[in-house]
Design a protein around this motif. Structure first.
Motif, PDB file in Angstrom:
ATOM      1  N   LEU A 157      -5.140  -5.908  -5.423  1.00  0.00           N
ATOM      2  CA  LEU A 157      -5.386  -6.946  -4.432  1.00  0.00           C
ATOM      3  C   LEU A 157      -4.909  -6.463  -3.065  1.00  0.00           C
ATOM      4  O   LEU A 157      -3.747  -6.105  -2.895  1.00  0.00           O
ATOM      5  N   ARG A 158      -5.815  -6.497  -2.078  1.00  0.00           N
ATOM      6  CA  ARG A 158      -5.513  -5.988  -0.745  1.00  0.00           C
ATOM      7  C   ARG A 158      -5.531  -7.130   0.273  1.00  0.00           C
ATOM      8  O   ARG A 158      -6.013  -8.223   0.000  1.00  0.00           O
ATOM      9  N   HIS A 159      -4.992  -6.850   1.418  1.00  0.00           N
ATOM     10  CA  HIS A 159      -4.871  -7.861   2.474  1.00  0.00           C
ATOM     11  C   HIS A 159      -6.182  -8.006   3.245  1.00  0.00           C
ATOM     12  O   HIS A 159      -6.716  -7.014   3.731  1.00  0.00           O
ATOM     13  N   PRO A 160      -6.647  -9.252   3.394  1.00  0.00           N
ATOM     14  CA  PRO A 160      -6.319 -10.452   2.631  1.00  0.00           C
ATOM     15  C   PRO A 160      -7.343 -10.627   1.518  1.00  0.00           C
ATOM     16  O   PRO A 160      -8.475 -10.144   1.618  1.00  0.00           O
ATOM     17  N   THR A 161      -6.994 -11.336   0.469  1.00  0.00           N
ATOM     18  CA  THR A 161      -7.959 -11.703  -0.571  1.00  0.00           C
ATOM     19  C   THR A 161      -7.796 -13.196  -0.835  1.00  0.00           C
ATOM     20  O   THR A 161      -6.733 -13.640  -1.290  1.00  0.00           O
ATOM     21  N   THR A 162      -8.845 -13.948  -0.556  1.00  0.00           N
ATOM     22  CA  THR A 162      -8.773 -15.410  -0.682  1.00  0.00           C
ATOM     23  C   THR A 162     -10.100 -15.943  -1.219  1.00  0.00           C
ATOM     24  O   THR A 162     -11.034 -15.196  -1.503  1.00  0.00           O
ATOM     25  N   GLY A 163     -10.169 -17.261  -1.353  1.00  0.00           N
ATOM     26  CA  GLY A 163     -11.407 -17.955  -1.670  1.00  0.00           C
ATOM     27  C   GLY A 163     -12.006 -17.569  -3.004  1.00  0.00           C
ATOM     28  O   GLY A 163     -11.308 -17.302  -3.982  1.00  0.00           O
ATOM     29  N   HIS A 174      -6.761  -6.817 -16.376  1.00  0.00           N
ATOM     30  CA  HIS A 174      -5.784  -6.606 -17.443  1.00  0.00           C
ATOM     31  C   HIS A 174      -4.420  -6.286 -16.825  1.00  0.00           C
ATOM     32  O   HIS A 174      -3.381  -6.726 -17.315  1.00  0.00           O
ATOM     33  N   VAL A 175      -4.455  -5.487 -15.775  1.00  0.00           N
ATOM     34  CA  VAL A 175      -3.264  -5.185 -14.983  1.00  0.00           C
ATOM     35  C   VAL A 175      -3.633  -5.455 -13.528  1.00  0.00           C
ATOM     36  O   VAL A 175      -4.673  -4.994 -13.047  1.00  0.00           O
ATOM     37  N   THR A 176      -2.805  -6.218 -12.823  1.00  0.00           N
ATOM     38  CA  THR A 176      -3.083  -6.584 -11.435  1.00  0.00           C
ATOM     39  C   THR A 176      -1.886  -6.248 -10.567  1.00  0.00           C
ATOM     40  O   THR A 176      -0.779  -6.732 -10.809  1.00  0.00           O
ATOM     41  N   VAL A 177      -2.123  -5.406  -9.566  1.00  0.00           N
ATOM     42  CA  VAL A 177      -1.070  -5.077  -8.603  1.00  0.00           C
ATOM     43  C   VAL A 177      -1.602  -5.392  -7.207  1.00  0.00           C
ATOM     44  O   VAL A 177      -2.788  -5.639  -7.024  1.00  0.00           O
ATOM     45  N   ALA A 178      -0.723  -5.386  -6.240  1.00  0.00           N
ATOM     46  CA  ALA A 178      -1.125  -5.820  -4.903  1.00  0.00           C
ATOM     47  C   ALA A 178      -0.481  -4.964  -3.830  1.00  0.00           C
ATOM     48  O   ALA A 178       0.579  -4.354  -4.024  1.00  0.00           O
ATOM     49  N   GLU A 179      -1.132  -4.955  -2.672  1.00  0.00           N
ATOM     50  CA  GLU A 179      -0.657  -4.247  -1.496  1.00  0.00           C
ATOM     51  C   GLU A 179       0.541  -4.991  -0.890  1.00  0.00           C
ATOM     52  O   GLU A 179       0.539  -6.224  -0.809  1.00  0.00           O
TER      53      GLU A 179
END
Length: 510
Positions: A157-163, A174-179
């Motif tokens: 997940l990168r900046h920004p992720t919405t909606g 299955h695996v979720t990581v973020a910036e």
């Protein structure tokens, strides 16, 4: 292993956020990317001036749509990629972008490739209205088919992720990581402020807060993403190696120690716990975080790992480091059931590790449905499609221990034990005093010798004479035993495993 989110580091541009092409360049092996994209078809519907907006977006971003797809290598392994370009109309998803996404996911599924998605988007494209909004259903269907094929779906997940993007393909990994520092949420803060005439509370829609709430697994800068993906795929798509030789522990017989002696030994704070078992006995350990649904509980540890050549999903009790740490609560078992679903969907064996002085006794645990969560955990483990191995590592008190026990094979450390209550509690019920705890434990058959005699424990790992005095050597022996048992149960057909699992516990009531 890490107990918190990773911190930002090298690999971010001057703005702190990479374009789609820059992210691909950072994550994939140099020169390995190959595009899957065909020229886009202009939408026939949209508000007046939309065609001109698309033309300007192409000029500004240097790409033809809000998403790039293709394949490449990550540490030499072939992987499909799907990456948003936020500079193209805020990464919004219209009909052309949706077709491109679905086509890429379906191709990855046909070719049996793991898929890495890197969304950065404001959601569906307002210029195309409801048809673009409904495209999220089609994209979700493609992700579902990919997952049902037993193929890994990893999300960054990168900046920004919405909606609509966050509410569909951005939240199905299955695996979720973020910036680091990424704004992540359902409703964009500007929309919220316009609708409610007040700003959205600060710090809520951040990657770090989502990690704290158990919604994502880690926070990592782009430069570290290839390592995380490599670790995950070393487990999720590991090539089967050769079966291990029979470990020496197969010949170990239960010791004759009194149950109370084992109980006292198991309570030594220097005794190896799950953390040490994974550090000394496993490799490619990738911690996962929380239920993915807004809960996390320090009482349970969930991870992907390999024991020798055998990958598995690991879930187990995380022994409190301090006396005032919270005991295992109902969220722990909801997190455990996330691990069970992950194992079934990806066809991985499940390893459960039992080491608890008892589940939480509190108003919060009762109102959070602890009893029901224990029941659901037992229900899911008994019927699990995946091969399973459980380990009695130390203390095994009450329903919190029982909730992780059912498995095809059970390994026990020599001084582990299993009891309906801590012996002091059993003594209070029978004698109205804790003074008879030693007698109660010896009479109740809680130790490994009694459990082995009843067929509950299949494999004993010796302590020489106490695991606390030889933590590395003990964990190495236990790791070898786990690898062997994971191999042994993997070769048995699913329905045979389920039948034997039920029969294993039925003999206790016949």
């Amino acid at each position: 292993m890490s107990d918190g989110p990773a911190t930002a580091g090298p690999g971010t541009g001057a703005s702190g956020h990479l374009s789609a092409r820059e992210l691909i360049g950072v994550v994939l092996d140099p020169g390995s990317f190959s595009s899957w994209d065909s020229p886009v078809t202009e939408p026939t519907e949209g508000r007046e001036g939309y065609a001109e907006e698309l033309r300007r977006a192409r000029e500004k971003s240097g790409v033809d749509e809000s998403v790039l797809t293709g394949e490449g290598l990550i540490r030499g392994r072939r992987v499909a990629v799907l990456v948003s370009e936020f500079r193209f109309l805020a990464g919004s998803i219209g009909s052309a972008a949706a077709r491109r996404i679905v086509s890429a996911i379906e191709r990855a599924t046909r070719e049996g490739l793991p898929l890495l998605a890197g969304p950065a988007s404001g959601g569906t494209r307002m210029q195309e209205g409801t048809p673009a909004f409904l495209a999220m259903v089609d994209i979700t269907g493609a992700v579902r088919a990919h997952r049902q094929a037993g193929l890994p779906y990893l999300v960054y997940l990168r900046h920004p992720t919405t909606g609509g993007v966050m509410a569909s393909w951005g939240s199905l990994g299955h695996v979720t990581v973020a910036e680091p520092g990424a704004l992540l949420g359902f409703l964009g803060p500007r929309v919220y402020e316009a609708l409610y005439s007040r700003p959205f509370p600060e710090g809520v829609q951040t990657a770090e807060n989502l990690f704290d709430k158990g919604l994502i697994d880690a926070v990592v800068p782009p430069a570290q993403l290839s390592g995380i993906v490599d670790q995950a795929l070393n487990v999720l798509v590991a090539a089967p190696g050769k079966p291990p030789a029979a470990p020496e522990t197969l010949d170990v017989r239960p010791a004759e120690d009194a149950a109370w002696s084992s109980i006292l030994i198991s309570r030594n704070r220097r005794r190896p716990d799950l953390r040490r078992l994974l550090a000394f006995g496993a490799s490619d350990v990738l911690p996962l975080n929380g239920t993915g649904q807004g809960e996390k509980d320090p009482g349970l540890f969930l991870a992907l790992a390999r024991f020798g050549s055998r990958p598995c999903v690991v879930l187990g009790h995380q022994r409190p480091r301090r006396n005032d740490d919270a005991a295992m609560g109902p969220a722990s078992l909801r997190e455990a059931r996330r691990g069970m679903r992950l194992a079934e969907e990806l066809g991985l064996p499940l390893l459960t590790v039992i080491d608890t002085a008892g589940a939480a006794l509190s108003q919060e645990a009762e109102e959070g449905g602890l009893a029901g969560e224990i029941a659901r955990s037992l229900h899911d483990l008994i019927g699990l499609a995946s091969p399973s191995v459980s380990v009695l590592l130390g203390q095994g008190a009450g329903g919190g221990a029982l909730a992780l026990l059912p498995a095809d094979r059970t390994i026990a450390a020599q001084h582990a034990w299993l009891s309906p209550l801590p012996p002091e509690g059993a003594s209070v019920i029978v004698h109205r005093s804790t003074n008879f705890a030693d007698r109660m434990s010896n009479a109740q058959g809680v130790n490994v010798a009694a459990l082995h005699a009843r067929g509950i424990v299949d494999h004993v790992v010796d302590e020489r004479p106490d695991a606390a005095e030889e933590p590395r050597a003990f964990c190495t022996r236990l790791g070898a035993a786990i690898e062997y048992e994971l191999w042994s149960v993997t070769t048995v057909p699913v329905e045979t495993r389920r039948r034997r699992r039920i029969e294993k516990y039925r003999v206790l009531t016949d």
